[in-house]
Design a protein around this motif. Sequence first.
Motif: not given
Length: 541
Positions: A421-437
């Motif tokens: 979900x959009x909000x979760x995605x933004x939070x993922x980026x802020x926590x630097x837990x993304x892989x390929x995004x």
Amino acid sequence: MGVGAQGPPSRARALPVAIAALSLLVGCTTPPGDPRAGPTVGPAPTPTGTPAPSVLRVAASDPGSLDPRDLDSHDDLLLASQLFDGLVAYRPGDAAVVPAAARSWEVEDGGRRFVFHLRPGASFHDGTPVRSRDFVAAWSRLADPLAAAPFGFLLERVQGYQRFQRRATEPTLAGLRAPNDRTLEVRLSQPWPDFVSVLGHPALSPVPAGTRGPDADLRPIGNGPYRLVGELLPGEPIVMERFEGYAGTSSELDRLEFRVFEDPDEAWPEFLAGELDVAPIPAAVLPEARSRFGDAGVVTLARLLYCGFNQLDPRLRWRRLGLAASLAADRGAIAAEVYGGLAEPATGIVPPTLPGYREDACQGACTRDEERAARLVEALPRRSRSFALDYARSDVGEALAEALRTQLEGVGLQVRPRPHPEREYRALLQREREEFFCLTWIADYPRQQALLEPLFLSTSPDNHTGVSDAALDRMLIRAREEPSAAARQELYAEAEEAALRRMPLVPLVWFRSHLAARPDVEGFAVDPLGLFDAARLRLAG
């Protein structure tokens, strides 16, 4: 000069793929919904024997606000740019900075101090003179931390901005000074000779000192070539008339009517019937519309879709991994099949409509070559060949993820689509837990810097790949501090090529504007930000 704690102006608004795609399909504003066209508004009855007023009728979406402090969507910016003049404007064709509310300026102290001389005789639509103190008040209001203005970050390099953010009791930004009514002085915390290039943004327009409350939203008082008629009401047409007291070149158009559509595709039949002069082109009819109405409204925007690898993850830091992904990507298929022709393959970060564009900045790495990509994958450690593809959940996001999964797996990579979900995605980026995004980046002013610094400078909060390269930082800072425009463009082009040699992110497509204007609308031109200046237009006959 080394990299300081203060990074580039941060949009902090890189758009998840789902949001970016939807906004392009609906005219860069809001998600599509049920059609809701406002009632037709016509000019007042014309006395017999007098010419009928010239009226430009434009399809738009409901603006959130036309108060410069609260501008947010693309249509907010488009409408506000007709009501307000900033210190400067952008010349059609080459995006050069030209005088607007300021008739001239000087750059001093190596690009740390700017002195602007306001145009004499300029006034707001209520007759109040435009004074330098109005800019001080408007910019300080924009930077107010309690207001959470979407574009307040544009002033981050003005001296005192950080202190102003911490102490809301400060009356104005320390770096702003109005020694008299027609002189504005601006001091920056770091050298930036091209700071003037930011100042054509509608959010940096002046408002009468003391502006506050609901009147600023419902009845904004501007200083531009048109003034608002009546109030802004949800779903109702937005009517503007030529401001006869305008100090600049007077428009040939008497009136602008922005007719509101919740789903812009609903505007197209009205455009074809001659009820509208400018309207967004639905993706399905784009080739036919371009053939019939020309390409003036179909322009490559400073708006980039990219996918990046998290450089903080040791598995994903390999240069050959980014290069393999770039060589595996079929950009033409993504542009055509995912975005319906509203995008074009990117061959770098900076699009061809911006000054300093360098053809094939990727140096061949953005051209599909599956054999070379497969060889690069074979040379990778096995644990680096498998990763999650993080994206914001939507129909367009799913289509992009599936296209990328298929293309990358075709060269030996293993891709696990991971929607959020959009909000979760933004939070993922802020926590630097993304892989390929995947994200879409939108430049806020028409310069190479507006794309390169946010995405690659190590101190930028919008550097979501986490790339940290001291040599690249030095190149970007040297370019920012260079006083010569030609030399600055060359330095940024070199920095772009250096960043793409490392390839922490894969540029995929640049988006296009998709507007059509009827043949009798003369002078119609869309700039790289997707805006047009109605005051430059005329209606033939």
